[in-house]
Design a protein around this motif. Sequence first.
Motif, mmCIF file in Angstrom:
data_model
loop_
_atom_site.group_PDB
_atom_site.id
_atom_site.type_symbol
_atom_site.label_atom_id
_atom_site.label_comp_id
_atom_site.label_asym_id
_atom_site.label_seq_id
_atom_site.Cartn_x
_atom_site.Cartn_y
_atom_site.Cartn_z
ATOM 1 N N VAL A 138 8.819 -2.986 -8.814
ATOM 2 C CA VAL A 138 9.785 -2.709 -7.769
ATOM 3 C C VAL A 138 9.259 -2.767 -6.400
ATOM 4 C CG1 VAL A 138 10.477 -0.252 -6.642
ATOM 5 C CG2 VAL A 138 10.304 -0.389 -9.061
ATOM 6 N N MET A 139 10.108 -3.560 -5.435
ATOM 7 C CA MET A 139 9.739 -3.924 -3.960
ATOM 8 C C MET A 139 10.397 -3.107 -3.244
ATOM 9 S SD MET A 139 10.032 -8.030 -4.726
ATOM 10 C CE MET A 139 9.733 -8.629 -3.105
ATOM 11 N N VAL A 148 19.470 -5.095 -7.109
ATOM 12 C CA VAL A 148 19.517 -5.220 -5.649
ATOM 13 C C VAL A 148 20.152 -4.224 -5.263
ATOM 14 C CG1 VAL A 148 20.077 -6.620 -3.869
ATOM 15 C CG2 VAL A 148 19.676 -8.009 -6.080
ATOM 16 N N GLU A 149 19.296 -3.363 -4.293
ATOM 17 C CA GLU A 149 19.598 -2.174 -3.719
ATOM 18 C C GLU A 149 20.176 -0.967 -4.700
ATOM 19 O OE1 GLU A 149 18.038 -1.905 -0.708
ATOM 20 O OE2 GLU A 149 20.042 -2.216 0.655
ATOM 21 N N GLY A 150 19.336 -1.173 -5.770
ATOM 22 C CA GLY A 150 19.876 -0.193 -6.891
ATOM 23 C C GLY A 150 21.032 -0.359 -7.587
ATOM 24 N N GLN A 151 21.710 -1.649 -7.364
ATOM 25 C CA GLN A 151 22.778 -2.053 -8.250
ATOM 26 C C GLN A 151 22.454 -3.061 -9.239
ATOM 27 O OE1 GLN A 151 25.960 -0.583 -7.922
ATOM 28 N NE2 GLN A 151 24.773 0.746 -6.523
ATOM 29 N N VAL A 152 22.719 -2.908 -10.488
ATOM 30 C CA VAL A 152 22.393 -3.929 -11.611
ATOM 31 C C VAL A 152 23.321 -5.304 -11.185
ATOM 32 C CG1 VAL A 152 22.461 -4.605 -13.938
ATOM 33 C CG2 VAL A 152 21.806 -2.433 -13.177
ATOM 34 N N ARG A 153 22.730 -6.524 -11.112
ATOM 35 C CA ARG A 153 23.274 -7.697 -10.830
ATOM 36 C C ARG A 153 23.357 -8.416 -12.110
ATOM 37 N NH1 ARG A 153 24.764 -9.131 -5.712
ATOM 38 N NH2 ARG A 153 24.473 -7.250 -4.271
ATOM 39 N N SER A 164 15.588 -2.326 -1.272
ATOM 40 C CA SER A 164 14.779 -2.354 -2.424
ATOM 41 C C SER A 164 15.202 -3.590 -3.398
ATOM 42 C CB SER A 164 14.673 -1.167 -3.274
ATOM 43 O OG SER A 164 15.988 -0.798 -3.786
ATOM 44 N N LEU A 165 14.182 -4.349 -4.096
ATOM 45 C CA LEU A 165 14.509 -4.846 -5.372
ATOM 46 C C LEU A 165 13.729 -4.397 -6.380
ATOM 47 C CD1 LEU A 165 14.178 -8.462 -3.600
ATOM 48 C CD2 LEU A 165 16.414 -7.433 -4.234
ATOM 49 N N SER A 166 14.261 -4.524 -7.811
ATOM 50 C CA SER A 166 13.628 -4.111 -8.909
ATOM 51 C C SER A 166 13.905 -5.299 -9.995
ATOM 52 C CB SER A 166 13.985 -2.822 -9.649
ATOM 53 O OG SER A 166 13.656 -1.780 -8.732
ATOM 54 N N PHE A 167 12.898 -5.400 -10.806
ATOM 55 C CA PHE A 167 12.918 -6.562 -11.673
ATOM 56 C C PHE A 167 12.380 -5.848 -13.099
ATOM 57 C CE2 PHE A 167 12.689 -8.591 -7.588
ATOM 58 C CZ PHE A 167 13.503 -9.421 -7.739
ATOM 59 N N THR A 168 13.034 -5.917 -14.301
ATOM 60 C CA THR A 168 12.540 -5.255 -15.459
ATOM 61 C C THR A 168 12.648 -6.419 -16.517
ATOM 62 O OG1 THR A 168 13.457 -3.153 -14.818
ATOM 63 C CG2 THR A 168 12.867 -3.343 -16.969
ATOM 64 N N GLY A 169 11.516 -6.518 -17.047
ATOM 65 C CA GLY A 169 11.207 -7.435 -18.273
ATOM 66 C C GLY A 169 11.461 -6.524 -19.531
ATOM 67 N N ILE A 170 12.439 -7.313 -20.260
ATOM 68 C CA ILE A 170 12.777 -6.363 -21.673
ATOM 69 C C ILE A 170 12.693 -7.477 -22.433
ATOM 70 C CG2 ILE A 170 14.878 -5.068 -22.691
ATOM 71 C CD1 ILE A 170 15.687 -4.521 -19.882
ATOM 72 N N TYR A 194 6.592 -5.734 2.672
ATOM 73 C CA TYR A 194 7.035 -5.123 1.397
ATOM 74 C C TYR A 194 5.930 -4.282 0.873
ATOM 75 C CZ TYR A 194 6.460 -9.207 -1.252
ATOM 76 O OH TYR A 194 5.742 -10.257 -2.173
ATOM 77 N N VAL A 195 6.259 -3.449 0.164
ATOM 78 C CA VAL A 195 5.105 -2.871 -0.861
ATOM 79 C C VAL A 195 5.701 -2.938 -2.196
ATOM 80 C CG1 VAL A 195 4.270 -0.798 -1.693
ATOM 81 C CG2 VAL A 195 4.328 -1.120 0.675
ATOM 82 N N VAL A 196 4.961 -3.361 -3.110
ATOM 83 C CA VAL A 196 5.420 -3.809 -4.760
ATOM 84 C C VAL A 196 4.451 -2.890 -5.550
ATOM 85 C CG1 VAL A 196 3.873 -5.799 -4.716
ATOM 86 C CG2 VAL A 196 5.971 -5.489 -6.142
ATOM 87 N N GLY A 197 5.336 -2.523 -6.626
ATOM 88 C CA GLY A 197 4.580 -1.779 -7.449
ATOM 89 C C GLY A 197 4.736 -2.165 -8.793
#
Length: 189
Positions: A86-87, A151-156, A136-142, A60-63
Amino acid sequence: MTGSSRILGIALLGLLGVPTSAAGELAGVVLPDQIGVEGRRLVLNGMGLRQATLFKVKVYVVGLYLEKRCSDAGTIVTSQGVKRVVMKFLRPVRREDLVDSWTESFEENARGRMDLLADRVERLNGWMVDLPEGGSLSFTGIPKRGLLVEVEGQVRGTIPGADLAEAFWNIWLGPRPPSLGVRSGLLGE
């Protein structure tokens, strides 16, 4: 166009608010230089490539996106700003492999607090699925809310706790990242 004319043109575009930098690209994955999250503008701090096995299989590529670019890992981990990882997967990855990887990564980076994080890591693992190439996977620290998982653009959902968030950011930027290349890439090195 002469060199000085080009520089003047770029400066004028910048003054007009027109983005002048190109998107980040690594291993064929393109990520935007800026994204909006929670009403804030985040900038791409860096990108890393995760390779596995002796054959250096690209996984994967991660940003990493931050409110302000930073090259100090400790500052990023402890900052109270909004941040996102973002992965983008370069090959299919099974759910079981993701679960094993997250569990191992948290155990290595939780600094002896895994017993306090276990239930929340289990919740994260419960949201994992088989990912296709291009997944894709995304993780946002708030701050004060927790770690928002997509996960795949859907908020879990959001996993609460500053302790879990710190362990998560240490996975990428602490002493035991997936690889030193990933860590240095995310730090913009």
